[in-house]
Design a protein around this motif. Structure first.
Motif, PDB file in Angstrom:
ATOM      1  N   SER A 202       0.820  -1.221   0.000  1.00  0.00           N
ATOM      2  CA  SER A 202       0.000   0.000   0.000  1.00  0.00           C
ATOM      3  C   SER A 202       0.847   1.262   0.000  1.00  0.00           C
ATOM      4  N   TYR A 203       1.969   1.222   0.728  1.00  0.00           N
ATOM      5  CA  TYR A 203       2.784   2.429   0.886  1.00  0.00           C
ATOM      6  C   TYR A 203       4.193   2.273   0.319  1.00  0.00           C
ATOM      7  N   ASN A 204       4.466   1.191  -0.403  1.00  0.00           N
ATOM      8  CA  ASN A 204       5.788   0.957  -0.993  1.00  0.00           C
ATOM      9  C   ASN A 204       6.883   1.073   0.069  1.00  0.00           C
ATOM     10  N   ILE A 205       6.709   0.343   1.164  1.00  0.00           N
ATOM     11  CA  ILE A 205       7.656   0.405   2.281  1.00  0.00           C
ATOM     12  C   ILE A 205       8.938  -0.347   1.922  1.00  0.00           C
ATOM     13  N   LYS A 206      10.049   0.333   2.040  1.00  0.00           N
ATOM     14  CA  LYS A 206      11.363  -0.268   1.795  1.00  0.00           C
ATOM     15  C   LYS A 206      12.256  -0.274   3.035  1.00  0.00           C
ATOM     16  N   LEU A 207      11.886   0.538   4.031  1.00  0.00           N
ATOM     17  CA  LEU A 207      12.735   0.706   5.201  1.00  0.00           C
ATOM     18  C   LEU A 207      11.901   0.678   6.472  1.00  0.00           C
ATOM     19  N   VAL A 208      12.318  -0.169   7.424  1.00  0.00           N
ATOM     20  CA  VAL A 208      11.664  -0.265   8.723  1.00  0.00           C
ATOM     21  C   VAL A 208      12.660   0.188   9.791  1.00  0.00           C
ATOM     22  N   LEU A 209      12.306   1.221  10.543  1.00  0.00           N
ATOM     23  CA  LEU A 209      13.171   1.788  11.567  1.00  0.00           C
ATOM     24  C   LEU A 209      12.526   1.592  12.941  1.00  0.00           C
ATOM     25  N   ILE A 210      13.285   1.056  13.883  1.00  0.00           N
ATOM     26  CA  ILE A 210      12.775   0.841  15.239  1.00  0.00           C
ATOM     27  C   ILE A 210      13.740   1.448  16.252  1.00  0.00           C
ATOM     28  N   ASP A 211      13.252   2.379  17.037  1.00  0.00           N
ATOM     29  CA  ASP A 211      14.074   3.056  18.041  1.00  0.00           C
ATOM     30  C   ASP A 211      13.320   3.044  19.387  1.00  0.00           C
ATOM     31  N   SER A 212      13.604   2.047  20.242  1.00  0.00           N
ATOM     32  CA  SER A 212      14.561   0.966  20.091  1.00  0.00           C
ATOM     33  C   SER A 212      13.843  -0.348  20.385  1.00  0.00           C
ATOM     34  N   VAL A 213      14.528  -1.468  20.129  1.00  0.00           N
ATOM     35  CA  VAL A 213      13.946  -2.766  20.493  1.00  0.00           C
ATOM     36  C   VAL A 213      14.126  -3.026  21.984  1.00  0.00           C
ATOM     37  N   ALA A 214      15.171  -2.457  22.561  1.00  0.00           N
ATOM     38  CA  ALA A 214      15.515  -2.770  23.953  1.00  0.00           C
ATOM     39  C   ALA A 214      14.531  -2.189  24.955  1.00  0.00           C
ATOM     40  N   CYS A 215      14.018  -0.997  24.689  1.00  0.00           N
ATOM     41  CA  CYS A 215      13.194  -0.297  25.665  1.00  0.00           C
ATOM     42  C   CYS A 215      11.991  -1.124  26.141  1.00  0.00           C
ATOM     43  N   PRO A 216      11.101  -1.592  25.261  1.00  0.00           N
ATOM     44  CA  PRO A 216       9.957  -2.376  25.739  1.00  0.00           C
ATOM     45  C   PRO A 216      10.338  -3.771  26.220  1.00  0.00           C
ATOM     46  N   LEU A 217      11.382  -4.358  25.626  1.00  0.00           N
ATOM     47  CA  LEU A 217      11.776  -5.712  26.007  1.00  0.00           C
ATOM     48  C   LEU A 217      12.337  -5.749  27.425  1.00  0.00           C
ATOM     49  N   ARG A 218      13.090  -4.733  27.794  1.00  0.00           N
ATOM     50  CA  ARG A 218      13.704  -4.726  29.113  1.00  0.00           C
ATOM     51  C   ARG A 218      12.677  -4.510  30.230  1.00  0.00           C
ATOM     52  N   LYS A 219      11.517  -4.005  29.868  1.00  0.00           N
ATOM     53  CA  LYS A 219      10.454  -3.798  30.853  1.00  0.00           C
ATOM     54  C   LYS A 219       9.602  -5.045  31.051  1.00  0.00           C
ATOM     55  N   ALA A 220       9.724  -6.017  30.132  1.00  0.00           N
ATOM     56  CA  ALA A 220       8.870  -7.205  30.156  1.00  0.00           C
ATOM     57  C   ALA A 220       9.435  -8.279  31.078  1.00  0.00           C
ATOM     58  N   THR A 221       8.573  -9.227  31.461  1.00  0.00           N
ATOM     59  CA  THR A 221       9.030 -10.371  32.241  1.00  0.00           C
ATOM     60  C   THR A 221       9.913 -11.252  31.373  1.00  0.00           C
ATOM     61  N   PHE A 222      10.668 -12.146  32.001  1.00  0.00           N
ATOM     62  CA  PHE A 222      11.616 -12.978  31.260  1.00  0.00           C
ATOM     63  C   PHE A 222      10.928 -13.803  30.171  1.00  0.00           C
ATOM     64  N   SER A 223       9.815 -14.467  30.507  1.00  0.00           N
ATOM     65  CA  SER A 223       9.133 -15.332  29.538  1.00  0.00           C
ATOM     66  C   SER A 223       8.576 -14.527  28.372  1.00  0.00           C
ATOM     67  N   VAL A 224       8.010 -13.356  28.696  1.00  0.00           N
ATOM     68  CA  VAL A 224       7.468 -12.491  27.635  1.00  0.00           C
ATOM     69  C   VAL A 224       8.599 -11.984  26.752  1.00  0.00           C
ATOM     70  N   ARG A 225       9.726 -11.622  27.363  1.00  0.00           N
ATOM     71  CA  ARG A 225      10.867 -11.104  26.602  1.00  0.00           C
ATOM     72  C   ARG A 225      11.426 -12.157  25.648  1.00  0.00           C
ATOM     73  N   VAL A 226      11.574 -13.398  26.122  1.00  0.00           N
ATOM     74  CA  VAL A 226      12.110 -14.469  25.278  1.00  0.00           C
ATOM     75  C   VAL A 226      11.185 -14.724  24.093  1.00  0.00           C
ATOM     76  N   HIS A 227       9.879 -14.781  24.363  1.00  0.00           N
ATOM     77  CA  HIS A 227       8.911 -14.998  23.273  1.00  0.00           C
ATOM     78  C   HIS A 227       8.955 -13.846  22.269  1.00  0.00           C
ATOM     79  N   ALA A 228       8.971 -12.611  22.779  1.00  0.00           N
ATOM     80  CA  ALA A 228       8.962 -11.442  21.897  1.00  0.00           C
ATOM     81  C   ALA A 228      10.211 -11.380  21.036  1.00  0.00           C
ATOM     82  N   MET A 229      11.371 -11.696  21.604  1.00  0.00           N
ATOM     83  CA  MET A 229      12.615 -11.676  20.838  1.00  0.00           C
ATOM     84  C   MET A 229      12.578 -12.700  19.713  1.00  0.00           C
TER      85      MET A 229
END
Length: 318
Positions: A202-229
């Motif tokens: 739909s939008y001709n997306i060529k680039l995906v930028l994430i700032d950052s992956v660490a921020c939400p993952l570090r707030k999650a529980t261990f099991s949630v973090r492993v699954h999300a990663m």
């Protein structure tokens, strides 16, 4: 080569014993079994990296009947030859000329080292057919680091610099086509990443930028973090292999054994094909390639963050 076909056993092909064993454990007996699988599926099922699987695919395709080979348009070949620049020749050099379609890039650094600034610079260049990927960008902001005023400033300067060279330099048009998501949790991050494929056409997306992956993952529980990663790694591979999209994400640093290292653990280091470490000493910014890119460029290089975005400094190497 004529005596071997795609239906021959994998042991007949010029592959290493490790590669053959990994493929056999994934249920592949012949070259046809490999070629009929999605590369992301094999990457998930085996211990082989995406780049290694690509080399295997290229090797096995040589034994496939040319009548079965899919053709490519000249436009597809042109798009796949584009490289995303950073507007710093020093950084581009250690990247081997720039970031290429399908690359998964991790930018690591302490706060204030220029990670968010570099992502906004890449986002401003995404649509260019001279210094970009000829498509649009998705910006996923987990930290609130994306400011429209700053992005507009970088974009305006970039568009002015490329005016007359690139077919797309209208700032308002680029702003309208850049997709922005502010996410506040792991669940929101996964939801956006898992649905990016719906935006690509739909939008001709060529680039995906994430700032950052660490921020939400570090707030999650261990099991949630492993699954999300695990989910994020699989989705990044799909975007890379199925759509040749470039994925660039930032990561924090942590202290382990009295040493400063990327956060999220050792296993996360296998997700990216390129890893860059950014540093700052007073007003001096530097970048060092620690994975992928140009193997001959292992030196630390200097860059500058100006009002107009990422730029070079006079002295390139430390």
């Amino acid at each position: 080569m004529s005596q071997i076909s795609v239906y021959s056993q994998l042991s007949m092909f010029p592959l290493s014993s490790k590669q053959i064993n990994c493929l056999l454990r994934s249920g592949c007996q012949t070259a046809a079994d490999v070629l009929n699988r999605e590369i992301t599926q094999l990457a998930t099922q085996s211990t082989l990296s995406l780049s290694e699987l690509r080399m295997i695919y290229r090797c096995l395709w040589k034994y496939k009947d040319t009548s079965d080979l899919p053709g490519q348009s000249a436009y597809d070949i042109f798009c796949n030859s584009l490289t995303l620049k950073t507007f710093s020749r020093s950084i581009d050099k250690i990247l081997g000329g720039g970031i290429r379609p399908g690359d998964i890039v991790e930018i690591v650094g302490e706060p204030g080292s220029g990670k968010s600034q570099l992502l906004m610079q890449l986002g401003a260049l995404a649509c260019s057919d001279i210094a970009g990927l000829g498509g649009n960008a998705v910006f996923i902001d987990t930290e609130g680091s994306f400011t429209m005023h700053r992005f507009s400033t970088i974009l305006t300067s970039t568009a002015s610099h490329l005016k007359g060279l690139s077919s797309r330099h209208d700032v308002n048009e680029i702003l309208k086509s850049t997709q922005y998501f502010r996410v506040n949790s792991v669940e929101e991050l996964l939801h956006v990443v898992e649905n990016i494929h719906t935006l690509i056409k739909s939008y001709n997306i060529k680039l995906v930028l994430i700032d950052s992956v660490a921020c939400p993952l570090r707030k999650a529980t261990f099991s949630v973090r492993v699954h999300a990663m695990s989910v994020l790694a699989a989705e990044f591979l799909k975007l890379s292999a199925n759509y040749s999209s470039v994925v660039v994400f930032t990561n924090h640093v942590t202290i382990r054994n009295d040493k400063c290292v990327p956060s999220l653990g050792l296993s996360w280091g296998h997700v990216s094909s390129i890893r860059i470490w950014l540093s700052r000493r007073e007003e001096v910014f530097s970048a060092k390639l620690i994975k992928g890119g140009c193997v001959d460029c292992t030196k630390e290089v200097l860059f500058d963050i100006t009002v107009n975005g990422i730029r070079d400094v006079i002295t390139n190497y430390i």
